[in-house]
Design an enzyme around this catalytic site. Structure first.
Site, PDB file in Angstrom:
ATOM      1  N   ASP A   1      -8.910  -0.609  -2.888  1.00 51.89           N
ATOM      2  CA  ASP A   1      -8.483   0.132  -4.091  1.00 51.89           C
ATOM      3  C   ASP A   1      -8.902  -0.614  -5.360  1.00 51.89           C
ATOM      4  OD1 ASP A   1      -6.395   1.664  -5.926  1.00 51.89           O
ATOM      5  OD2 ASP A   1      -6.369   2.684  -3.993  1.00 51.89           O
ATOM      6  N   ASP A   2      -8.244  -0.321  -6.425  1.00 55.18           N
ATOM      7  CA  ASP A   2      -8.537  -0.842  -7.771  1.00 55.18           C
ATOM      8  C   ASP A   2      -8.586  -2.380  -7.782  1.00 55.18           C
ATOM      9  OD1 ASP A   2      -8.787  -1.011 -10.480  1.00 55.18           O
ATOM     10  OD2 ASP A   2      -6.901  -0.008 -10.949  1.00 55.18           O
TER      11      ASP A   2
ATOM     12  N   CYS B   1      -7.929  11.752  -6.697  1.00 52.77           N
ATOM     13  CA  CYS B   1      -6.633  11.139  -7.009  1.00 52.77           C
ATOM     14  C   CYS B   1      -6.437  11.211  -8.519  1.00 52.77           C
ATOM     15  CB  CYS B   1      -6.633   9.696  -6.527  1.00 52.77           C
ATOM     16  SG  CYS B   1      -5.142   8.791  -6.953  1.00 52.77           S
TER      17      CYS B   1
ATOM     18  N   LYS C   1     -12.614   6.844  -3.278  1.00 50.21           N
ATOM     19  CA  LYS C   1     -11.383   7.370  -3.888  1.00 50.21           C
ATOM     20  C   LYS C   1     -11.671   7.514  -5.380  1.00 50.21           C
ATOM     21  CE  LYS C   1      -6.513   6.123  -4.691  1.00 50.21           C
ATOM     22  NZ  LYS C   1      -5.393   5.267  -4.268  1.00 50.21           N
ATOM     23  N   TRP C   2     -11.762   8.753  -5.861  1.00 54.20           N
ATOM     24  CA  TRP C   2     -12.117   9.045  -7.264  1.00 54.20           C
ATOM     25  C   TRP C   2     -10.814   9.296  -8.011  1.00 54.20           C
ATOM     26  CZ3 TRP C   2     -17.184  11.447  -9.103  1.00 54.20           C
ATOM     27  CH2 TRP C   2     -17.117  11.848 -10.432  1.00 54.20           C
ATOM     28  N   ASP C   3     -10.452   8.338  -8.832  1.00 54.25           N
ATOM     29  CA  ASP C   3      -9.155   8.407  -9.517  1.00 54.25           C
ATOM     30  C   ASP C   3      -9.331   8.905 -10.955  1.00 54.25           C
ATOM     31  OD1 ASP C   3      -6.440   8.092  -9.840  1.00 54.25           O
ATOM     32  OD2 ASP C   3      -6.394   6.044  -9.092  1.00 54.25           O
TER      33      ASP C   3
ATOM     34  N   ASP D   1       1.673   9.248  -5.613  1.00 51.23           N
ATOM     35  CA  ASP D   1       1.877   7.796  -5.488  1.00 51.23           C
ATOM     36  C   ASP D   1       3.207   7.509  -4.801  1.00 51.23           C
ATOM     37  OD1 ASP D   1      -0.446   6.996  -6.624  1.00 51.23           O
ATOM     38  OD2 ASP D   1       0.408   6.332  -8.535  1.00 51.23           O
TER      39      ASP D   1
HETATM   40  C1  GLA Z   1      -3.434   5.269  -9.476  1.00 52.32           C
HETATM   41  C2  GLA Z   1      -3.461   5.778  -8.048  1.00 52.32           C
HETATM   42  C3  GLA Z   1      -3.032   4.693  -7.102  1.00 52.32           C
HETATM   43  C4  GLA Z   1      -3.918   3.489  -7.284  1.00 52.32           C
HETATM   44  C5  GLA Z   1      -3.886   3.036  -8.731  1.00 52.32           C
HETATM   45  C6  GLA Z   1      -4.890   1.927  -8.983  1.00 52.32           C
HETATM   46  O1  GLA Z   1      -2.153   5.058  -9.909  1.00 52.32           O
HETATM   47  O2  GLA Z   1      -2.659   6.895  -7.901  1.00 52.32           O
HETATM   48  O3  GLA Z   1      -3.097   5.143  -5.773  1.00 52.32           O
HETATM   49  O4  GLA Z   1      -5.221   3.793  -6.883  1.00 52.32           O
HETATM   50  O5  GLA Z   1      -4.206   4.097  -9.608  1.00 52.32           O
HETATM   51  O6  GLA Z   1      -4.887   1.512 -10.290  1.00 52.32           O
END
Ligand code: GLA
Length: 744
Positions: A369-370, A532, A483-485, A554
């Site tokens: 993730d991030d 996302c 995962k494209w947020d 989340d």
């Molecule tokens: C959002 C997403 C989370 C995660 C964070 C990362 O809040 O919903 O699942 O990926 O960003 O910063």
């Protein structure tokens, strides 16, 4: 007499004095002449699916009205002389695509500003054609030469009709569209029960229900992009009832396939009919149309059910799986995402350890993730780095390919997080391209989660956003999933690129996004992409043409999730619903929901985990292994089966649903108890739906040593299960059960 003459003279003088100062009205060639409409042969057009029909009546003037949306009837031609007996002098009736003008005074589907300032449009039938399942009606305004093609595509198997409009300026001068809906529908009933959605971060797709009366109810978004605070461009309208029913009564459901600002209005005028108008929200978006130009609206998806809301949802799901979702019901692997396990605080060794654990638990993909990018402004928290999409070499010196290869060697696929539409206030991108950021001159640029939005109406920004995806993919040839947020919506809207044409901004942003996604899909057809937006707010049928799935929220707390997932299920199929098991208590609500309840609930969508596996006790880990193994046995039903909702969490005591294979040979049933049920009460009864009454099914409870139901491992006929039903002993709050049914 003298006195009278004097008064008259005085009045005349006053009038003349007024005339001198008053603005003289401009002379217009007002001749009482009207443009003659060509006579039209009255006719009926039926747009039919397997069980439904939308019937349109065209009168001798060429006015097109909706006379029926419901059950298919044998001879739709009988509607030719159908007179709905409303007072046409007050309301011109169920116009198929009401334009502002003539006798129509309600919420228009189309309104136009013409070069001479006039605002009247009246649309009349000119022709229609049918090609396969597509019916196109041509409408025209004979005074202004505006033309509208209404396109109805029928999906016979799913009982869905997708409808959009192509608006053409066939006149000689530029005009401006100030309303440009996708579709309109009029239905008549005695009562209207509207179900729609609202929500916020961690509480997406909450169900709202209300009776509609005279006046207008408007559902809409003006947030530019749907993130965090959300409603959804969808609804269900139950007719002739004040009660929600899964199994009985007429229900019309609709969903707009558009990811930007949208508006759906429900207007009950004096006639008592209900007029629904759905489309892009024209808010701050008057659309200029030069001579010869067209504007094509997104699709509005309609379905009708005569058997309650359950069938309406199943219609939408089936249509989506077969005709709209990027990857249909293709199974997305069971994944482990490191976000809640590590947040920004990780290194290569920690990630490899998590991959080892994920592999040993039977998971199928690891998603980083991030936090993996940014050097000058490293992304070690949410206060820096967005926009600088290069590997953080200090944090992960071995590189992404090293980690992805490690995952692949362990038999796992590999995924990675990006948020390409955003820029951080602390980033090189912000320094290099301040003109790429959404902004309005002289106004404060509000930060949300410390970030700004890039202006996707700008083709350079589109190239950049595409490049983020492309460059990330080039970090390793073993990236299987992105995962494209998108963690904020648009405020203080404005585009430096568009200059004086700011009205194009909101629509231009989404058109730009779709252009980027078209390019992404052309180059990466097999990459799994999750949508996302701080959770599940960005779920719509426009977005789902490109994405495999959506991160539903989340919030992974069982009590919250059960409501979010139920709401999502009313419109969207389970195969798009990312659902992860996190630690107990969960980080968002701190609720202590048992691991089994969490697993059973996550297994009603695309199962995943979001934690540090090392935080699990050996017993919890063994239980997780077991759940994952059993999920692999029945997930094809979750992804591709028909959903039957047996009980709603919004009713308080329990929640239950089941998925049945198309051939009715297998099913999986999920039961959740929400409140304490004391020993003096009988067990709750869950009567199953969708099974073949004549077949015999063997029932096997999953994920337990000791079953909660006396019928476990026994066989029953479908008709018994539909009438006798299940009455398992689920008494404590958060007791849950999963049963697999296999026809003998
Ligand atoms: C959002 C997403 C989370 C995660 C964070 C990362 O809040 O919903 O699942 O990926 O960003 O910063």
């Amino acid at each position: 007499m003298k006195r009278f003459v004097l008064i008259c003279a005085a009045l005349l003088a006053m009038a003349n004095a007024g005339a001198e100062t008053r603005k003289q009205p401009k002379k217009v060639p007002f001749t009482h002449e009207t443009v003659e409409l060509p006579a039209v042969e009255p006719k009926v057009i039926a747009v039919e699916t397997g069980h439904t029909a939308l019937i349109l009546q065209i009168d001798k003037k060429g006015v097109v009205r909706t006379v029926h949306y419901g059950d298919k009837i044998k001879n739709p031609g009988q509607f030719l002389s159908f007179n709905p007996s409303y007072n046409r002098s007050v309301d011109p009736g169920a116009l198929i695509y009401p334009a502002a003008g003539g006798r129509f005074v309600g919420q228009p589907a189309l309104s136009v500003r013409y070069p001479d300032g006039t605002r009247n449009t009246e649309l009349y039938y000119t022709a229609h054609e049918v090609a396969g399942n597509k019916t196109t009606l041509h409408l025209k305004d004979y005074v202004t030469a505006m033309e509208v093609d209404l396109v109805y595509e029928a999906f016979p198997e799913a009982d869905v009709i997708a409808s959009h409009a192509v608006i053409r300026n066939a006149g000689k001068a530029a005009v401006e569209l100030t309303d440009f809906a996708s579709s309109s529908m009029t239905v008549t009933a005695r009562k209207y029960l509207l179900t729609h959605f609202h929500g916020t971060w961690a509480e997406e797709m909450q169900v709202d229900r209300e009776m509609l009366g005279h006046g207008t109810k408007v559902l809409e978004s003006r947030r530019g992009i749907q993130t965090t605070q959300c409603n959804n461009p969808s609804f269900l309208l139950s007719l002739d009832t004040a009660e929600w029913s899964e199994t009985t009564g007429e229900v019309i459901a609709g969903s707009l396939a558009w990811s930007g600002n949208w508006r759906i209005s429900f207007e009950e005028p004096e006639s008592g009919a209900m007029r629904i108008v759905a489309g892009i929200n024209p808010y701050a978006s008057a659309w200029p149309l030069k001579a010869g130009e067209t504007f094509t609206t997104p699709d509005m998806i309609w379905t009708w059910s005569g058997q309650g809301a359950g069938q309406a949802s199943r219609n939408l799901h089936r249509w989506a799986r077969k005709s709209q979702l990027y990857a249909g019901s293709k199974i997305t692997p069971i994944l482990l995402n490191n976000w809640e396990g590590t947040y920004f605080d990780f290194n290569t060794k920690m990630l490899l350890d998590i991959i080892d654990d994920a592999a040993s638990m039977g998971l199928e993909m690891f998603v980083l993730d991030d936090g993996w990018f940014g050097n000058d402004y490293p992304r070690n928290n949410d206060r820096a780095g967005l926009g600088d999409w290069e590997l953080n070499t200090k944090k992960l010196p071995e590189g992404i390919d090293y980690i992805a290869s490690y995952a692949h060697d362990k038999g796992l696929k590999f995924g990675i997080w990006i948020e390409p539409e955003m820029v951080h206030t602390d980033s090189n991108l912000d320094r290099q391209h301040p003109e790429w950021i959404v902004q309005s001159p002289g106004r404060e640029m509000e930060q949300i989660r410390n970030q700004w939005t890039l202006d996707l109406s700008n083709p350079d920004v589109q190239d950049f956003v595409y490049g983020v995806f492309d460059r990330t993919m080039s970090l390793s040839d073993k990236i299987d999933y992105i995962k494209w947020d998108c963690n904020r919506s648009i405020t203080s809207f404005g585009s430096p690129y568009l200059g004086p044409e700011q009205d194009r901004f909101f629509i231009g942003y989404i058109q730009g996004l779709y252009k980027v996604l078209d390019r992404v899909r052309a180059k990466y057809p097999d990459t799994i992409i999750q949508c996302c937006s701080s959770g599940g707010a960005r779920v719509d049928y426009g977005q789902l043409r490109y994405f495999n799935e959506v991160w539903a929220s989340d919030n992974s707390d069982g009590d919250s999730r059960i409501r979010i997932q139920y709401g999502t299920s009313l419109i969207y199929p389970a195969c798009i619903m990312g659902a992860h098991v996190s630690v107990v208590p969960n980080h968002q609500t701190g609720n202590i929901t048992p691991l089994k309840f969490r697993f059973d609930l996550a297994a009603t969508g695309r199962l995943g985990m979001e934690l540090q596996p090392k935080s699990l006790t050996p017993a919890e880990r063994a239980f997780a292994d077991r759940c994952i193994k059993s999920y692999k046995q029945y997930r094809d039903l979750v992804f591709g089966g028909d959903l039957y909702r047996l009980a709603s969490p919004y009713d308080g005591e329990e929640s239950a649903l089941m998925y049945v294979s198309e051939d009715k040979s297998r099913a999986v049933v999920f039961l959740f108890n929400l409140k304490y049920r004391n020993r003096d009460r009988t067990a709750a009864i869950f009567r199953l739906q969708g099974l073949d009454p004549a077949r015999t099914y063997k029932v096997t409870e999953q994920n337990v040593d000791k079953s909660c139901w006396w019928g476990n491992k026994k066989s029953f006929t479908g008709d018994f299960l539909a009438s006798g039903g299940f009455n398992p002993s689920l008494r404590k709050p958060h007791d849950s059960a999963v049963f697999l049914l296999e026809a003998l």
